[in-house]
Design a protein around this motif. Structure first.
Motif, PDB file in Angstrom:
ATOM      1  N   ALA A 218      48.863  46.455  36.006  1.00 19.60           N
ATOM      2  CA  ALA A 218      48.850  45.233  36.801  1.00 19.60           C
ATOM      3  C   ALA A 218      47.419  44.923  37.238  1.00 19.60           C
ATOM      4  CB  ALA A 218      49.753  45.388  38.022  1.00 19.60           C
ATOM      5  N   VAL A 219      46.649  45.968  37.490  1.00 24.77           N
ATOM      6  CA  VAL A 219      45.243  45.808  37.886  1.00 24.77           C
ATOM      7  C   VAL A 219      44.335  45.740  36.664  1.00 24.77           C
ATOM      8  CG1 VAL A 219      43.321  46.852  39.154  1.00 24.77           C
ATOM      9  CG2 VAL A 219      45.636  46.985  40.074  1.00 24.77           C
ATOM     10  N   PHE A 220      44.498  46.677  35.729  1.00 25.84           N
ATOM     11  CA  PHE A 220      43.559  46.826  34.622  1.00 25.84           C
ATOM     12  C   PHE A 220      43.562  45.609  33.701  1.00 25.84           C
ATOM     13  CE2 PHE A 220      42.293  49.599  30.756  1.00 25.84           C
ATOM     14  CZ  PHE A 220      40.967  49.243  30.920  1.00 25.84           C
ATOM     15  N   THR A 221      44.736  44.992  33.500  1.00 20.29           N
ATOM     16  CA  THR A 221      44.807  43.820  32.623  1.00 20.29           C
ATOM     17  C   THR A 221      43.902  42.696  33.133  1.00 20.29           C
ATOM     18  OG1 THR A 221      47.069  44.356  31.994  1.00 20.29           O
ATOM     19  CG2 THR A 221      46.358  42.097  31.610  1.00 20.29           C
ATOM     20  N   TYR A 222      43.777  42.589  34.445  1.00 23.20           N
ATOM     21  CA  TYR A 222      43.017  41.485  35.045  1.00 23.20           C
ATOM     22  C   TYR A 222      41.709  41.975  35.673  1.00 23.20           C
ATOM     23  CZ  TYR A 222      47.392  39.216  34.103  1.00 23.20           C
ATOM     24  OH  TYR A 222      48.497  38.734  33.447  1.00 23.20           O
ATOM     25  N   ILE A 223      41.186  43.083  35.122  1.00 16.84           N
ATOM     26  CA  ILE A 223      39.971  43.654  35.695  1.00 16.84           C
ATOM     27  C   ILE A 223      38.778  42.712  35.562  1.00 16.84           C
ATOM     28  CG2 ILE A 223      39.272  44.888  33.588  1.00 16.84           C
ATOM     29  CD1 ILE A 223      39.047  46.239  37.191  1.00 16.84           C
ATOM     30  N   GLN A 224      38.719  41.927  34.483  1.00 14.01           N
ATOM     31  CA  GLN A 224      37.588  41.004  34.316  1.00 14.01           C
ATOM     32  C   GLN A 224      37.556  39.948  35.420  1.00 14.01           C
ATOM     33  OE1 GLN A 224      37.544  38.477  30.813  1.00 14.01           O
ATOM     34  NE2 GLN A 224      35.357  38.775  30.540  1.00 14.01           N
ATOM     35  N   PRO A 225      38.636  39.192  35.671  1.00 16.35           N
ATOM     36  CA  PRO A 225      38.588  38.249  36.793  1.00 16.35           C
ATOM     37  C   PRO A 225      38.489  38.915  38.153  1.00 16.35           C
ATOM     38  CG  PRO A 225      40.755  38.230  35.737  1.00 16.35           C
ATOM     39  CD  PRO A 225      39.851  39.013  34.850  1.00 16.35           C
ATOM     40  N   ILE A 226      39.052  40.123  38.319  1.00 15.73           N
ATOM     41  CA  ILE A 226      38.927  40.834  39.596  1.00 15.73           C
ATOM     42  C   ILE A 226      37.454  41.121  39.893  1.00 15.73           C
ATOM     43  CG2 ILE A 226      39.314  43.087  40.696  1.00 15.73           C
ATOM     44  CD1 ILE A 226      42.166  43.007  39.585  1.00 15.73           C
ATOM     45  N   LEU A 227      36.740  41.607  38.887  1.00 17.30           N
ATOM     46  CA  LEU A 227      35.327  41.950  39.094  1.00 17.30           C
ATOM     47  C   LEU A 227      34.461  40.709  39.288  1.00 17.30           C
ATOM     48  CD1 LEU A 227      34.895  44.839  36.480  1.00 17.30           C
ATOM     49  CD2 LEU A 227      35.031  45.048  38.971  1.00 17.30           C
ATOM     50  N   THR A 228      34.776  39.634  38.578  1.00 16.14           N
ATOM     51  CA  THR A 228      33.919  38.442  38.680  1.00 16.14           C
ATOM     52  C   THR A 228      34.289  37.567  39.870  1.00 16.14           C
ATOM     53  OG1 THR A 228      35.363  37.283  37.100  1.00 16.14           O
ATOM     54  CG2 THR A 228      33.414  38.397  36.208  1.00 16.14           C
ATOM     55  N   GLN A 229      35.571  37.407  40.150  1.00  9.30           N
ATOM     56  CA  GLN A 229      35.992  36.473  41.194  1.00  9.30           C
ATOM     57  C   GLN A 229      36.142  37.123  42.565  1.00  9.30           C
ATOM     58  OE1 GLN A 229      39.408  34.100  39.901  1.00  9.30           O
ATOM     59  NE2 GLN A 229      38.654  34.092  37.786  1.00  9.30           N
ATOM     60  N   LEU A 230      36.506  38.396  42.620  1.00 10.15           N
ATOM     61  CA  LEU A 230      36.649  39.072  43.911  1.00 10.15           C
ATOM     62  C   LEU A 230      35.368  39.785  44.330  1.00 10.15           C
ATOM     63  CD1 LEU A 230      40.234  40.626  43.848  1.00 10.15           C
ATOM     64  CD2 LEU A 230      39.495  38.399  44.684  1.00 10.15           C
ATOM     65  N   ALA A 231      34.836  40.612  43.413  1.00  8.24           N
ATOM     66  CA  ALA A 231      33.653  41.392  43.758  1.00  8.24           C
ATOM     67  C   ALA A 231      32.359  40.593  43.591  1.00  8.24           C
ATOM     68  CB  ALA A 231      33.598  42.662  42.918  1.00  8.24           C
ATOM     69  N   GLY A 232      32.405  39.497  42.844  1.00  5.65           N
ATOM     70  CA  GLY A 232      31.228  38.642  42.698  1.00  5.65           C
ATOM     71  C   GLY A 232      30.255  39.065  41.620  1.00  5.65           C
ATOM     72  N   PHE A 233      30.704  39.867  40.647  1.00 12.11           N
ATOM     73  CA  PHE A 233      29.831  40.268  39.547  1.00 12.11           C
ATOM     74  C   PHE A 233      29.742  39.147  38.508  1.00 12.11           C
ATOM     75  CE2 PHE A 233      31.037  44.559  41.047  1.00 12.11           C
ATOM     76  CZ  PHE A 233      29.775  45.128  41.144  1.00 12.11           C
ATOM     77  N   SER A 234      28.665  39.144  37.742  1.00 13.68           N
ATOM     78  CA  SER A 234      28.559  38.237  36.610  1.00 13.68           C
ATOM     79  C   SER A 234      29.381  38.791  35.448  1.00 13.68           C
ATOM     80  CB  SER A 234      27.102  38.096  36.171  1.00 13.68           C
ATOM     81  OG  SER A 234      26.627  39.333  35.641  1.00 13.68           O
ATOM     82  N   GLN A 235      29.673  37.944  34.470  1.00 16.03           N
ATOM     83  CA  GLN A 235      30.409  38.415  33.291  1.00 16.03           C
ATOM     84  C   GLN A 235      29.628  39.497  32.555  1.00 16.03           C
ATOM     85  OE1 GLN A 235      32.574  35.926  30.593  1.00 16.03           O
ATOM     86  NE2 GLN A 235      32.546  34.185  31.996  1.00 16.03           N
ATOM     87  N   ALA A 236      28.322  39.409  32.576  1.00 16.76           N
ATOM     88  CA  ALA A 236      27.499  40.412  31.898  1.00 16.76           C
ATOM     89  C   ALA A 236      27.630  41.782  32.533  1.00 16.76           C
ATOM     90  CB  ALA A 236      26.035  39.970  31.894  1.00 16.76           C
ATOM     91  N   ALA A 237      28.009  41.833  33.812  1.00 17.96           N
ATOM     92  CA  ALA A 237      28.134  43.114  34.509  1.00 17.96           C
ATOM     93  C   ALA A 237      29.459  43.805  34.239  1.00 17.96           C
ATOM     94  CB  ALA A 237      27.961  42.908  36.015  1.00 17.96           C
ATOM     95  N   VAL A 238      30.410  43.085  33.631  1.00 21.00           N
ATOM     96  CA  VAL A 238      31.739  43.670  33.424  1.00 21.00           C
ATOM     97  C   VAL A 238      31.674  44.874  32.488  1.00 21.00           C
ATOM     98  CG1 VAL A 238      34.041  43.253  32.471  1.00 21.00           C
ATOM     99  CG2 VAL A 238      32.961  41.530  33.935  1.00 21.00           C
ATOM    100  N   SER A 239      30.919  44.765  31.404  1.00 17.32           N
ATOM    101  CA  SER A 239      30.847  45.872  30.441  1.00 17.32           C
ATOM    102  C   SER A 239      30.334  47.161  31.063  1.00 17.32           C
ATOM    103  CB  SER A 239      29.976  45.477  29.244  1.00 17.32           C
ATOM    104  OG  SER A 239      30.610  44.478  28.489  1.00 17.32           O
TER     105      SER A 239
END
Length: 388
Positions: A218-239
């Motif tokens: 439930a968390v891992f599937t949406y880890i990309q939007p969680i990191l970018t929209q909640l934590a405020g990371f850029s897409q480049a920081a996801v990797s």
């Protein structure tokens, strides 16, 4: 540990990459194919349901084949499915390609687990399973972040071409290193194999696996939007953050295997307790960048610490005829949990309190698995006393 065990790890790596890679590509696939992010997330649900359906069917269909032949056939299916995904012109065809690829997953891990435990001494069985599943964790540590980078730099299709290349490599390594002597004995009658599913402890073990991993995905599937929209990371920081998550997977997977070798029941309960606590805490940690990085590592470690105990629990309760079917079905149960988790996360985003509530809602799911584990262990204790 024998080299054949590491050949299984390579195969597990290839399959793990294709299962998880979509999580780092959700936003690119969504934009390219004109679907919403939750709809793109259903590509994870579809894959998981494909594993759930394919595991028992292919396990029964290949029961008379040598184990090595079975593994090679499954890896060929996996590679062709990824090629189809790479060239898919529409969302529907991409979903179909994911389903084809998923057919190989459950039986590969189910048969692979039996081969793994046959290669080592009895006291190292859980560790052997954890080493094979290290391929799955390395897929997240290396393959998924690399796939996310490929998708960002060259488009999401290139990521699937790369995974197809990994599948071809895994086919070669399995052909070279897995001994042909690992043949299947004359299989038991089908009714004896299916009879294992009537055992309450096997049913409870499968249910624990579904719920244990349902919350994780439930968390891992949406880890990309969680990191970018909640934590405020850029897409480049996801990797890079997925690398941290993957490092946690490797550490937790190996630790869970060693713990299960020492005390399976303690490892089963202890890892589920840890997972519930970590997921609950991550609901707050994901709102800061430092907290998100720490939560990513701990979530990975807690999630995959449960893998070897859950798999060994089902194998130990199955035994004899039907053990291969039970092993594959437990892999299917992991993926049914993945499908349920991906659906749950999407429902919370679309119809519930929103993205920020996903980790907290998800924490209830492994808590339910812990309740089942407590009931199962109590039932086992009472049965043992009655037999004595």
């Amino acid at each position: 540990m024998p080299l054949a065990l590491y050949a299984l790890t390579v195969g597990a790596f290839g399959i793990g990459v294709t299962e998880f890679i979509i999580m780092g590509l959700l936003m690119q696939v969504s934009a390219d194919l004109g679907v919403s992010i939750p709809t793109a997330g259903l590509l994870m649900t579809g894959y998981a349901l494909g594993v759930f359906v394919g595991a028992p069917i292919l396990t029964i269909a290949t029961r008379r084949l040598p184990k090595k032949t079975t593994l090679l056939v499954l890896m060929a299916i996996f590679t062709l499915g990824n090629i189809l995904a790479a060239i898919a012109p529409t969302y529907g065809i991409l979903m179909g390609a994911r389903l084809v690829t998923a057919l190989a997953h459950g039986t590969f891990f189910g048969v692979g687990a039996l081969v793994a435990v046959s290669l080592v001494a009895p006291e190292r069985k859980a560790s052997a399973i954890s080493i094979m599943f290290t391929g799955l964790t390395l897929a997240t540590l290396l393959g998924v972040p690399f796939g996310a980078w490929l998708g960002l730099a060259f488009g999401w299709r290139m990521a699937f071409w790369a995974v197809a290349g990994v599948g071809a490599l895994a086919f070669v390594v399995l052909a070279a290193l897995v001994p042909s002597a690992q043949e299947t004995a004359e299989p038991a009658p089908l009714r004896e194999e299916f009879a294992v599913l009537a055992r309450p402890q096997v049913q409870l073990g499968l249910a624990m696996t579904v719920l244990g991993f349902g919350g994780v995905f439930a968390v891992f599937t949406y880890i990309q939007p969680i990191l970018t929209q909640l934590a405020g990371f850029s897409q480049a920081a996801v990797s890079p953050i997925l690398l941290v998550f993957g490092a946690g997977l490797v550490a937790g997977n190996l630790a869970g295997g060693r713990w299960a070798d020492k005390s399976l029941n303690a490892a089963l309960a202890g890892t589920l307790i840890l997972l519930t606590l970590v997921m609950g805490a991550s609901a707050f940690a994901f709102h800061s960048q430092v907290g998100a990085v720490i939560a990513a590592f701990l979530l990975g470690a807690a999630a995959f610490a449960t893998v070897a105990p859950l798999q060994m629990r089902v194998l130990s309760q199955a035994g004899g005829a039907g053990q291969g079917l039970a092993s594959s079905l437990n892999i299917a149960a992991f993926n049914l949990g993945n499908a349920f988790g991906a659906w749950l996360g999407g429902a919370v985003i679309d119809h519930g309190p929103g993205l920020s509530a996903v980790p907290l809602v998800a924490a209830v799911v492994p808590l339910s698995a812990l309740a089942l584990a407590a009931f199962s262990l109590r039932l086992e204790h009472r049965t043992g006393l009655a037999a004595a």
